[in-house]
Design a protein around this motif. Structure first.
Motif, PDB file in Angstrom:
ATOM      1  N   THR A  69     -44.933  97.887  24.615  1.00 44.29           N
ATOM      2  CA  THR A  69     -45.495  96.724  25.306  1.00 44.29           C
ATOM      3  C   THR A  69     -45.445  95.486  24.417  1.00 44.29           C
ATOM      4  OG1 THR A  69     -46.977  98.181  26.543  1.00 44.29           O
ATOM      5  CG2 THR A  69     -47.531  95.859  26.505  1.00 44.29           C
ATOM      6  N   ALA A  70     -45.708  95.656  23.122  1.00 42.39           N
ATOM      7  CA  ALA A  70     -45.593  94.521  22.204  1.00 42.39           C
ATOM      8  C   ALA A  70     -44.159  94.019  22.135  1.00 42.39           C
ATOM      9  CB  ALA A  70     -46.085  94.943  20.810  1.00 42.39           C
ATOM     10  N   TRP A  71     -43.192  94.921  22.180  1.00 41.74           N
ATOM     11  CA  TRP A  71     -41.780  94.523  22.167  1.00 41.74           C
ATOM     12  C   TRP A  71     -41.416  93.759  23.435  1.00 41.74           C
ATOM     13  CZ3 TRP A  71     -37.601  93.925  19.280  1.00 41.74           C
ATOM     14  CH2 TRP A  71     -36.347  93.935  19.869  1.00 41.74           C
ATOM     15  N   VAL A  72     -41.900  94.229  24.574  1.00 34.86           N
ATOM     16  CA  VAL A  72     -41.604  93.558  25.844  1.00 34.86           C
ATOM     17  C   VAL A  72     -42.268  92.190  25.890  1.00 34.86           C
ATOM     18  CG1 VAL A  72     -41.880  93.717  28.356  1.00 34.86           C
ATOM     19  CG2 VAL A  72     -41.267  95.747  27.043  1.00 34.86           C
ATOM     20  N   SER A  73     -43.463  92.061  25.293  1.00 40.41           N
ATOM     21  CA  SER A  73     -44.217  90.810  25.400  1.00 40.41           C
ATOM     22  C   SER A  73     -43.544  89.640  24.694  1.00 40.41           C
ATOM     23  CB  SER A  73     -45.627  91.007  24.835  1.00 40.41           C
ATOM     24  OG  SER A  73     -45.578  91.245  23.437  1.00 40.41           O
ATOM     25  N   VAL A  74     -42.610  89.884  23.798  1.00 39.48           N
ATOM     26  CA  VAL A  74     -41.931  88.788  23.091  1.00 39.48           C
ATOM     27  C   VAL A  74     -40.520  88.571  23.635  1.00 39.48           C
ATOM     28  CG1 VAL A  74     -43.277  89.071  20.980  1.00 39.48           C
ATOM     29  CG2 VAL A  74     -41.184  90.399  21.283  1.00 39.48           C
ATOM     30  N   HIS A  75     -40.240  89.071  24.845  1.00 41.22           N
ATOM     31  CA  HIS A  75     -38.949  88.882  25.490  1.00 41.22           C
ATOM     32  C   HIS A  75     -39.140  88.369  26.906  1.00 41.22           C
ATOM     33  CE1 HIS A  75     -37.749  91.609  22.206  1.00 41.22           C
ATOM     34  NE2 HIS A  75     -36.522  91.124  22.366  1.00 41.22           N
ATOM     35  N   ASP A  76     -38.119  87.732  27.383  1.00 44.25           N
ATOM     36  CA  ASP A  76     -38.100  87.302  28.787  1.00 44.25           C
ATOM     37  C   ASP A  76     -37.640  88.494  29.620  1.00 44.25           C
ATOM     38  OD1 ASP A  76     -38.097  85.951  31.138  1.00 44.25           O
ATOM     39  OD2 ASP A  76     -36.300  84.756  30.716  1.00 44.25           O
ATOM     40  N   TRP A  77     -38.594  89.295  30.059  1.00 42.68           N
ATOM     41  CA  TRP A  77     -38.306  90.607  30.640  1.00 42.68           C
ATOM     42  C   TRP A  77     -38.690  90.601  32.115  1.00 42.68           C
ATOM     43  CZ3 TRP A  77     -37.493  94.669  26.731  1.00 42.68           C
ATOM     44  CH2 TRP A  77     -37.003  95.855  27.271  1.00 42.68           C
ATOM     45  N   SER A  78     -37.719  90.804  32.975  1.00 44.75           N
ATOM     46  CA  SER A  78     -37.958  90.829  34.413  1.00 44.75           C
ATOM     47  C   SER A  78     -38.040  92.264  34.905  1.00 44.75           C
ATOM     48  CB  SER A  78     -36.846  90.093  35.156  1.00 44.75           C
ATOM     49  OG  SER A  78     -36.994  90.231  36.562  1.00 44.75           O
ATOM     50  N   LEU A  79     -38.822  92.467  35.956  1.00 40.64           N
ATOM     51  CA  LEU A  79     -38.958  93.809  36.513  1.00 40.64           C
ATOM     52  C   LEU A  79     -37.650  94.299  37.097  1.00 40.64           C
ATOM     53  CD1 LEU A  79     -40.797  96.194  37.338  1.00 40.64           C
ATOM     54  CD2 LEU A  79     -41.315  94.949  39.441  1.00 40.64           C
ATOM     55  N   LEU A  80     -36.878  93.398  37.687  1.00 38.82           N
ATOM     56  CA  LEU A  80     -35.613  93.784  38.311  1.00 38.82           C
ATOM     57  C   LEU A  80     -34.422  93.536  37.392  1.00 38.82           C
ATOM     58  CD1 LEU A  80     -36.206  92.360  41.911  1.00 38.82           C
ATOM     59  CD2 LEU A  80     -36.613  94.684  41.073  1.00 38.82           C
ATOM     60  N   GLY A  82     -34.445  93.314  34.001  1.00 41.52           N
ATOM     61  CA  GLY A  82     -34.502  93.991  32.711  1.00 41.52           C
ATOM     62  C   GLY A  82     -34.697  93.023  31.565  1.00 41.52           C
ATOM     63  N   LYS A  83     -34.275  93.452  30.379  1.00 35.93           N
ATOM     64  CA  LYS A  83     -34.502  92.697  29.151  1.00 35.93           C
ATOM     65  C   LYS A  83     -33.669  91.426  29.124  1.00 35.93           C
ATOM     66  CE  LYS A  83     -34.129  93.210  24.138  1.00 35.93           C
ATOM     67  NZ  LYS A  83     -32.887  92.704  23.656  1.00 35.93           N
ATOM     68  N   GLY A  84     -34.347  90.338  28.696  1.00 35.46           N
ATOM     69  CA  GLY A  84     -33.675  89.060  28.556  1.00 35.46           C
ATOM     70  C   GLY A  84     -33.688  88.585  27.120  1.00 35.46           C
ATOM     71  N   ASP A  85     -33.751  87.278  26.938  1.00 36.27           N
ATOM     72  CA  ASP A  85     -33.707  86.687  25.606  1.00 36.27           C
ATOM     73  C   ASP A  85     -35.045  86.852  24.888  1.00 36.27           C
ATOM     74  OD1 ASP A  85     -31.125  85.880  26.157  1.00 36.27           O
ATOM     75  OD2 ASP A  85     -31.775  83.935  26.946  1.00 36.27           O
ATOM     76  N   PHE A  86     -34.955  86.784  23.562  1.00 34.23           N
ATOM     77  CA  PHE A  86     -36.158  86.811  22.737  1.00 34.23           C
ATOM     78  C   PHE A  86     -36.836  85.444  22.823  1.00 34.23           C
ATOM     79  CE2 PHE A  86     -38.247  85.942  18.667  1.00 34.23           C
ATOM     80  CZ  PHE A  86     -39.127  87.007  18.595  1.00 34.23           C
ATOM     81  N   VAL A  87     -38.129  85.431  23.199  1.00 35.39           N
ATOM     82  CA  VAL A  87     -38.853  84.171  23.394  1.00 35.39           C
ATOM     83  C   VAL A  87     -40.033  84.035  22.441  1.00 35.39           C
ATOM     84  CG1 VAL A  87     -38.165  83.961  25.813  1.00 35.39           C
ATOM     85  CG2 VAL A  87     -40.262  85.202  25.218  1.00 35.39           C
ATOM     86  N   GLY A  88     -40.258  84.990  21.578  1.00 39.88           N
ATOM     87  CA  GLY A  88     -41.360  84.898  20.621  1.00 39.88           C
ATOM     88  C   GLY A  88     -42.709  84.935  21.304  1.00 39.88           C
ATOM     89  N   LEU A  89     -43.551  83.974  20.991  1.00 39.82           N
ATOM     90  CA  LEU A  89     -44.910  83.918  21.543  1.00 39.82           C
ATOM     91  C   LEU A  89     -45.002  83.038  22.783  1.00 39.82           C
ATOM     92  CD1 LEU A  89     -46.937  83.573  18.215  1.00 39.82           C
ATOM     93  CD2 LEU A  89     -46.410  85.656  19.497  1.00 39.82           C
ATOM     94  N   LEU A 290     -54.945  90.690  36.606  1.00 36.38           N
ATOM     95  CA  LEU A 290     -53.971  89.676  36.225  1.00 36.38           C
ATOM     96  C   LEU A 290     -52.701  90.321  35.677  1.00 36.38           C
ATOM     97  CD1 LEU A 290     -53.580  86.599  36.060  1.00 36.38           C
ATOM     98  CD2 LEU A 290     -54.447  86.705  33.715  1.00 36.38           C
ATOM     99  N   VAL A 291     -52.848  91.424  34.936  1.00 37.11           N
ATOM    100  CA  VAL A 291     -51.680  92.177  34.474  1.00 37.11           C
ATOM    101  C   VAL A 291     -50.888  92.681  35.672  1.00 37.11           C
ATOM    102  CG1 VAL A 291     -50.918  94.217  33.208  1.00 37.11           C
ATOM    103  CG2 VAL A 291     -52.793  92.830  32.321  1.00 37.11           C
ATOM    104  N   TYR A 292     -51.584  93.177  36.680  1.00 35.08           N
ATOM    105  CA  TYR A 292     -50.922  93.653  37.902  1.00 35.08           C
ATOM    106  C   TYR A 292     -50.206  92.513  38.624  1.00 35.08           C
ATOM    107  CZ  TYR A 292     -50.423  95.735  42.540  1.00 35.08           C
ATOM    108  OH  TYR A 292     -49.933  96.185  43.736  1.00 35.08           O
ATOM    109  N   ASP A 293     -50.848  91.351  38.682  1.00 32.66           N
ATOM    110  CA  ASP A 293     -50.222  90.210  39.360  1.00 32.66           C
ATOM    111  C   ASP A 293     -48.940  89.775  38.661  1.00 32.66           C
ATOM    112  OD1 ASP A 293     -52.288  90.243  41.161  1.00 32.66           O
ATOM    113  OD2 ASP A 293     -53.441  88.664  40.165  1.00 32.66           O
ATOM    114  N   ARG A 299     -43.254  89.888  39.110  1.00 31.53           N
ATOM    115  CA  ARG A 299     -42.163  90.670  38.508  1.00 31.53           C
ATOM    116  C   ARG A 299     -41.775  90.161  37.118  1.00 31.53           C
ATOM    117  NH1 ARG A 299     -41.172  90.436  43.979  1.00 31.53           N
ATOM    118  NH2 ARG A 299     -40.916  92.474  44.993  1.00 31.53           N
ATOM    119  N   ASP A 300     -42.776  89.689  36.392  1.00 31.82           N
ATOM    120  CA  ASP A 300     -42.563  89.169  35.036  1.00 31.82           C
ATOM    121  C   ASP A 300     -43.250  90.121  34.058  1.00 31.82           C
ATOM    122  OD1 ASP A 300     -42.241  87.775  32.698  1.00 31.82           O
ATOM    123  OD2 ASP A 300     -42.892  85.844  33.502  1.00 31.82           O
TER     124      ASP A 300
END
Length: 336
Positions: A69-80, A82-89, A290-293, A299-300
């Motif tokens: 989850t920490a890895w996903v939180s620093v990426h532009d990750w879409s539900l559909l 998948g993994k995108g660019d690294f966005v940091g914080l 809010l996490v669910y939303d 889908r973010d």
């Protein structure tokens, strides 16, 4: 008298120095058999094997999702997508700038305080009553656990109807004593009280049984000595029972804190029409909602993961506060 040792090479005087290479050989210990080796290996490694399943499950179910989850939180990750660019914080900044994060964080803490504090106090009193020699005490102990086995979905639906704004049974009871209807679903504080009542109804009996198990381990001689000294039931409960079950109280407080800050089912199902977002104005929305939303409606997954990690940090802060308070209370008790 000199004795001689008869050897194949001739007689050797026992008192004379033996020639190099002809002295008696040292007796070597026999190598351990396979049973002894197996016993030593079992004694050395079996404790680690016994505790290994817990750590394996903890790594798979606990640590890996937390790290992922920490890895996903620093990426532009879409539900559909998948993994995108690294966005940091950036995801954390967007969540903190969201108009709903602060409001739903306050809602979460409010519901947690309204539910956990009365829940622990009522559970402590119930456990103290059940610790006495009551008639049918086994039946009473089983009955207080029944709300815990009821599905939280059923509890939310039933209590949502009981706290109906117009035709709810609670408002009808209040009308009998001259109190006007309360908008349980639209008023912010009233909705928190209604949701907290669901949590208290479901978890109070469970915590009471934990307290009861700890009270059963308190030596009866302490109560007999206190009774001889003239202490009443209330004085015995305050001066003997509560200090003796303090480790159990710490456990219950910590678990109630973690569970109370992660509340989701009760506010999610409190109102069939507006509870999807925590009310029309998110007046009873929580952080987990809010996490669910973010994750399932927008889908973010990046922002959803960032929100989950912020909730994890909030729980850590409350855990540290509990630890400091417990140590402070313990030090005061030692000085006393």
């Amino acid at each position: 008298m000199t004795t001689h040792l008869h050897t194949r090479g001739g007689d050797i005087d026992e008192m004379s120095p033996l020639r190099p290479g002809h002295g008696p050989r040292a007796v070597r210990p026999e190598p351990p058999q396979w049973r002894q080796r197996l016993s030593r290996a079992d004694h050395r490694y079996s404790p680690y094997l016994y505790v290994a399943p817990f750590f394996v499950l903890f790594l798979v179910i606990g640590m890996f999702p937390l790290g992922y989850t920490a890895w996903v939180s620093v990426h532009d990750w879409s539900l559909l997508g998948g993994k995108g660019d690294f966005v940091g914080l950036e995801n954390y900044r967007e969540v903190l700038d969201s108009p709903y994060f602060t409001k739903q964080l306050v809602n979460t803490i409010s519901i947690f305080l309204i539910s956990s504090v009365p829940q622990i106090l009522i559970a402590l009193v119930l456990a103290g009553l059940l610790d006495n020699q009551l008639r049918g005490r086994t039946l009473w102990r089983m009955s207080i656990l029944l709300p815990f086995v009821v599905s939280p979905v059923a509890v939310a639906i039933i209590f949502g109807s009981l706290f109906g704004d117009r035709y709810g049974l609670v408002n009808q009871a209040l009308n009998v004593v001259g109190i006007d209807n309360i908008a349980w679903h639209t008023n912010r504080l009233a909705s928190h009280v209604a949701i907290a009542s669901m949590v208290n109804w479901r978890w109070t009996g469970y915590n009471a049984l934990i307290f009861l198990a700890a009270m059963q381990a308190v030596p009866r001689e302490l109560y007999e000595s206190a009774a001889i000294d003239g202490a009443g039931r209330l004085r015995q409960f305050v001066s003997i029972t509560v200090p003796m079950i303090r480790p159990t109280m710490i456990f219950v407080i910590i678990t109630s804190t973690i569970g109370g800050l992660q509340i989701f089912a009760e506010p999610r199902l409190f109102d069939d029409t507006t509870a999807r977002n925590g009310g029309s104005d998110r007046q009873f929305g929580t952080i987990t909602m809010l996490v669910y939303d973010f994750g399932w409606q927008l889908r973010d997954l990046g922002r959803a993961s960032a929100t989950a990690w912020l909730l994890f940090l909030v729980i850590c802060v409350f855990a540290v506060v509990n630890l400091v308070l417990v140590r402070r209370i313990g030090s005061l008790g030692g000085e006393r």
